[in-house]
Design a protein around this motif. Structure first.
Motif, PDB file in Angstrom:
ATOM      1  N   PRO A  96       0.805  -1.237   0.000  1.00  0.00           N
ATOM      2  CA  PRO A  96       0.000   0.000   0.000  1.00  0.00           C
ATOM      3  C   PRO A  96       0.832   1.279   0.000  1.00  0.00           C
ATOM      4  CG  PRO A  96      -0.937  -1.601   1.508  1.00  0.00           C
ATOM      5  CD  PRO A  96       0.368  -2.173   1.052  1.00  0.00           C
ATOM      6  N   ALA A  97       2.021   1.216   0.580  1.00  0.00           N
ATOM      7  CA  ALA A  97       2.865   2.412   0.644  1.00  0.00           C
ATOM      8  C   ALA A  97       3.264   2.907  -0.738  1.00  0.00           C
ATOM      9  CB  ALA A  97       4.120   2.130   1.470  1.00  0.00           C
ATOM     10  N   TYR A  98       3.252   2.001  -1.731  1.00  0.00           N
ATOM     11  CA  TYR A  98       3.665   2.371  -3.079  1.00  0.00           C
ATOM     12  C   TYR A  98       2.489   2.492  -4.040  1.00  0.00           C
ATOM     13  CZ  TYR A  98       8.177   0.881  -1.208  1.00  0.00           C
ATOM     14  OH  TYR A  98       9.303   0.731  -0.434  1.00  0.00           O
ATOM     15  N   LEU A  99       1.264   2.502  -3.496  1.00  0.00           N
ATOM     16  CA  LEU A  99       0.071   2.593  -4.322  1.00  0.00           C
ATOM     17  C   LEU A  99      -0.743   3.824  -3.959  1.00  0.00           C
ATOM     18  CD1 LEU A  99      -1.163  -1.122  -4.105  1.00  0.00           C
ATOM     19  CD2 LEU A  99       0.203  -0.092  -5.930  1.00  0.00           C
ATOM     20  N   THR A 100      -1.452   4.375  -4.929  1.00  0.00           N
ATOM     21  CA  THR A 100      -2.374   5.466  -4.657  1.00  0.00           C
ATOM     22  C   THR A 100      -3.650   4.894  -4.050  1.00  0.00           C
ATOM     23  OG1 THR A 100      -3.474   5.325  -6.801  1.00  0.00           O
ATOM     24  CG2 THR A 100      -1.489   6.702  -6.671  1.00  0.00           C
ATOM     25  N   ALA A 101      -4.485   5.754  -3.516  1.00  0.00           N
ATOM     26  CA  ALA A 101      -5.751   5.301  -2.933  1.00  0.00           C
ATOM     27  C   ALA A 101      -6.589   4.563  -3.976  1.00  0.00           C
ATOM     28  CB  ALA A 101      -6.518   6.495  -2.370  1.00  0.00           C
ATOM     29  N   GLU A 102      -6.600   5.065  -5.204  1.00  0.00           N
ATOM     30  CA  GLU A 102      -7.361   4.404  -6.266  1.00  0.00           C
ATOM     31  C   GLU A 102      -6.787   3.034  -6.584  1.00  0.00           C
ATOM     32  OE1 GLU A 102      -8.424   4.982 -11.032  1.00  0.00           O
ATOM     33  OE2 GLU A 102      -7.463   6.615  -9.913  1.00  0.00           O
ATOM     34  N   GLU A 103      -5.471   2.932  -6.656  1.00  0.00           N
ATOM     35  CA  GLU A 103      -4.836   1.656  -6.974  1.00  0.00           C
ATOM     36  C   GLU A 103      -5.110   0.614  -5.892  1.00  0.00           C
ATOM     37  OE1 GLU A 103      -1.020   3.365  -9.550  1.00  0.00           O
ATOM     38  OE2 GLU A 103      -0.845   3.034  -7.381  1.00  0.00           O
ATOM     39  N   ARG A 104      -5.152   1.045  -4.646  1.00  0.00           N
ATOM     40  CA  ARG A 104      -5.390   0.096  -3.538  1.00  0.00           C
ATOM     41  C   ARG A 104      -6.758  -0.544  -3.621  1.00  0.00           C
ATOM     42  NH1 ARG A 104      -3.787   4.654   0.309  1.00  0.00           N
ATOM     43  NH2 ARG A 104      -1.542   4.816  -0.062  1.00  0.00           N
TER      44      ARG A 104
END
Length: 259
Positions: A96-104
């Protein structure tokens, strides 16, 4: 200073590199057949020409989060298209640290399935998606834990005959302070360790009393630590239990794994 002969004695099958910490090109000097490159955000993704050059010397795998733009097989897969043909992949849900809110919010299972259709030889990271990863039948890529040997034995006894790779931070020393400085914070994030640690206890070499005992014991559960021959014995036990590839991350820095 460790040397490549020391690394060979430890018996690692592969080395994991973090491109934010080192020049992955130096991996060509390591005495292993496989280099796995972790994903730390697209800004740290090695250039295609760097990967192509490294793949001339060794097998190269690049971790690709299937929910992230650029590696999404059901959306933007432009970064996947830039990977050299000789470079393999480790498919993961994505930290999650490397993802945007949308990507998560993107579904993992259909994306793993779609990615494996185009790259059936890819490994699949199991963290947080163990059942989905197992369902793919692809090479499983697991984090070392205190139950790994038992889990491997159970999988083999149940008839799973696929490849199983195990990832572990590796510290080739018997110096307790060096071990804690290298992997103390990492093992402290494992849930059983978090529960056992005194509140607000330091997790590095400054840890004392119960915190120090808990962390050092956890380091032997969740990492490969000790003299090279001790690490080799642990790796042999993992192979005996059913692991096919042991991937070590040089937690004190890649320079200590090089001549």
């Amino acid at each position: 200073m460790l040397t490549t002969s020391t690394v060979t004695r430890a018996g690692l099958d592969a080395i994991a590199l973090k491109p934010a910490e080192c020049d992955v090109s130096d991996g060509a000097s390591l005495p292993v057949e496989t280099i796995a490159i972790d994903y730390e955000g697209r800004e740290h993704l090695p250039a295609p020409e760097t990967l192509a050059s490294l793949s001339e010397e060794t097998d190269v795998l690049v971790t690709t989060p299937v929910r992230a733009d650029g590696f999404d097989p059901l959306g933007d897969d432009s970064l996947t298209a830039e990977l050299p043909d000789a470079v393999g992949r480790v498919l993961v849900a994505g930290h999650p640290a490397y993802l945007t809110a949308e990507e998560r919010e993107r579904a993992v299972a259909p994306r793993l399935g779609a990615a494996l259709e185009t790259d059936p030889d890819a490994w699949v990271g199991t963290e947080s998606v163990e059942r989905i990863a197992m369902a793919t039948g692809a090479t499983q890529y697991e984090l070392l834990s205190r139950t790994t040997e038992r889990d491997l034995q159970a999988l083999r006894a149940a008839g799973f005959d696929g490849e199983i790779s195990v990832y572990a931070p590796t510290v080739l020393t018997e110096d307790d302070d060096a071990v804690l400085n290298a992997v103390g914070a990492y093992v402290a994030r494992r849930r059983p360790v978090t529960r056992a640690l005194p509140e607000d206890a330091p997790t590095d070499a400054t840890a004392t009393s119960r915190a120090r005992d808990v962390l050092l014991e956890a380091a032997t559960d969740y990492a490969l630590v000790g003299a090279p021959d001790e690490v080799r014995a642990r790796i042999d036990a993992l192979h005996e239990a059913g692991a096919t590839t042991i991937v070590g991350y040089p937690a004190r820095g890649l320079e200590l794994f090089l001549d």
